[in-house]
Design a protein around this motif. Sequence first.
Motif, PDB file in Angstrom:
ATOM      1  N   PRO A   1      -5.921  -0.262   8.710  1.00  0.00           N
ATOM      2  CA  PRO A   1      -6.196   1.112   8.292  1.00  0.00           C
ATOM      3  C   PRO A   1      -7.559   1.527   8.821  1.00  0.00           C
ATOM      4  CG  PRO A   1      -6.609  -0.387   6.473  1.00  0.00           C
ATOM      5  CD  PRO A   1      -6.052  -1.222   7.591  1.00  0.00           C
TER       6      PRO A   1
ATOM      7  N   THR B   1      -2.517  -1.473   0.387  1.00  0.00           N
ATOM      8  CA  THR B   1      -2.976  -0.237   1.016  1.00  0.00           C
ATOM      9  C   THR B   1      -4.128   0.374   0.230  1.00  0.00           C
ATOM     10  OG1 THR B   1      -1.254   1.051  -0.127  1.00  0.00           O
ATOM     11  CG2 THR B   1      -0.739   0.232   2.075  1.00  0.00           C
TER      12      THR B   1
ATOM     13  N   LEU C   1       2.911   3.269   6.826  1.00  0.00           N
ATOM     14  CA  LEU C   1       2.479   2.043   7.499  1.00  0.00           C
ATOM     15  C   LEU C   1       2.794   2.104   8.987  1.00  0.00           C
ATOM     16  CD1 LEU C   1       3.545  -0.786   4.998  1.00  0.00           C
ATOM     17  CD2 LEU C   1       1.269   0.177   5.362  1.00  0.00           C
TER      18      LEU C   1
ATOM     19  N   SER D   1       1.727  -1.424  -2.195  1.00  0.00           N
ATOM     20  CA  SER D   1       0.779  -0.368  -2.557  1.00  0.00           C
ATOM     21  C   SER D   1      -0.622  -0.910  -2.852  1.00  0.00           C
ATOM     22  CB  SER D   1       1.292   0.431  -3.759  1.00  0.00           C
ATOM     23  OG  SER D   1       1.423  -0.399  -4.890  1.00  0.00           O
TER      24      SER D   1
ATOM     25  N   LYS E   1      -7.184  -1.183   1.363  1.00  0.00           N
ATOM     26  CA  LYS E   1      -7.441  -1.007   2.798  1.00  0.00           C
ATOM     27  C   LYS E   1      -7.385  -2.329   3.563  1.00  0.00           C
ATOM     28  CE  LYS E   1      -8.228   3.417   2.323  1.00  0.00           C
ATOM     29  NZ  LYS E   1      -7.269   4.422   2.803  1.00  0.00           N
TER      30      LYS E   1
END
Length: 441
Positions: free
Chosen positions: A428, A284, A321, A281, A287
Amino acid sequence: MASRLPLVAIVGAPNVGKSTIFNRLLGERRAIVDDTPGITRDRLYGIMEWRGHQFSLVDTGGIELSDAPFQKQIRMQAEVAIDEADVIVFVVDGILGPTSDDREVARILKDSGKPIIFCVNKVDDVIHIGLAHEFYSLSLGEPIAISSLHGVGIGDLLDKIVSLLPQLEEVESPQGTVFCIIGRPNVGKSSLANAILNEERVIVSDISGTTRDAIDTYFEKDGQKYTVIDTAGLKKKGKIYESIDKYSAIRALRAIERSEIVLLVIDGHEGIVDQDKHIISYATDLKKAIIIVVNKWDLVEKDENTMSEFTKKVRNEYKFLGYAPIVFVSALKGSRLNTLFDALKMVNEAYHTRVTTGLLNTVIHEATRLNEPPHFNGGRIKVLYATQVSTAPPTIVLSVNNPEWMHFSYIRYLENQLRQAFNFDGTPIRFVLKKRGKQDD
């Protein structure tokens, strides 16, 4: 040079409301909230911004004197957080009054020498404000009275936090393509680092959490420059800290901040567990580009469908993902590492991809023509213009008639169209919605 985010740690005895404060500050239910003391057995992390200041936030398990289940590990984890934090938020229960656990935590904090914000929680009304004065006996100065449940005093707390934050620390930028290795304990992170480097640069052990610090190692392969940051479990003062931790250590978070690509290592023999989903997490949130590495593939009994079936399981478990490539390796045997380096090269190129404005607008306008945006929040979004403003990750500004009319599913649709048109595998894509101004008319 790269910047390191300041770290704020929330500490205190069990059941004083640390997780509720964590959730309130982040504005989302990210931590477990329960009336059972010690329910937060792991650190939880988040990134937040207040008045233009960005920082990392960590929630810790309670510190107490008893020998309750997990208490020894919780105390050690909290002490690691205290060691690494730039600012400490010490929380006590305003209803209970000072306890022996509070006094022990106060002693630990005073010894740390770190900036401390003293919070008396559960002060839900004016009647309870006087209770805060009972805590002067802890000799930590003027407490801030808050109610994490009702949001009382949270703004004051955030103002105090940012007033104590150090300036963003500049750290030396590693060379070449920078990637780190993360995963829950004992999935083979250090073994993978060794296999990549083809030499014994880091500790390898069957005991979870034997690597003392994140280790940077520069190397070259096939003319490409790399720096690998190994973030295997933290060992300190002879004690294993990460044996039950579902999350990467705080120093691993620092490594993620400094990396471009994150390798999430999962155990192919054991299969996917919930811990694997939690640990990614932070990457993410920041980024970062991501590659999913299925390790110990040599231990899996295989037929012609095994890899495709495992891939389906990974995609099902990691729906968020979908852009991340999956590679299967055996760090112990050193097999299939070529697929990992192929993925690193591909993902690095995608992370730094820049699309010309003309091509970008062609794809966006064709996408909106083929699939008209839905009505949402009282209107229909219209994308007037698109431009890519930066890379690492690719960041695209969409000039629109009204950002509030953009439904999240339509952003996902536009993202998928861009992924089909350009090389964005593994990275991303960040979208920024900008309301049309007069100059756009």
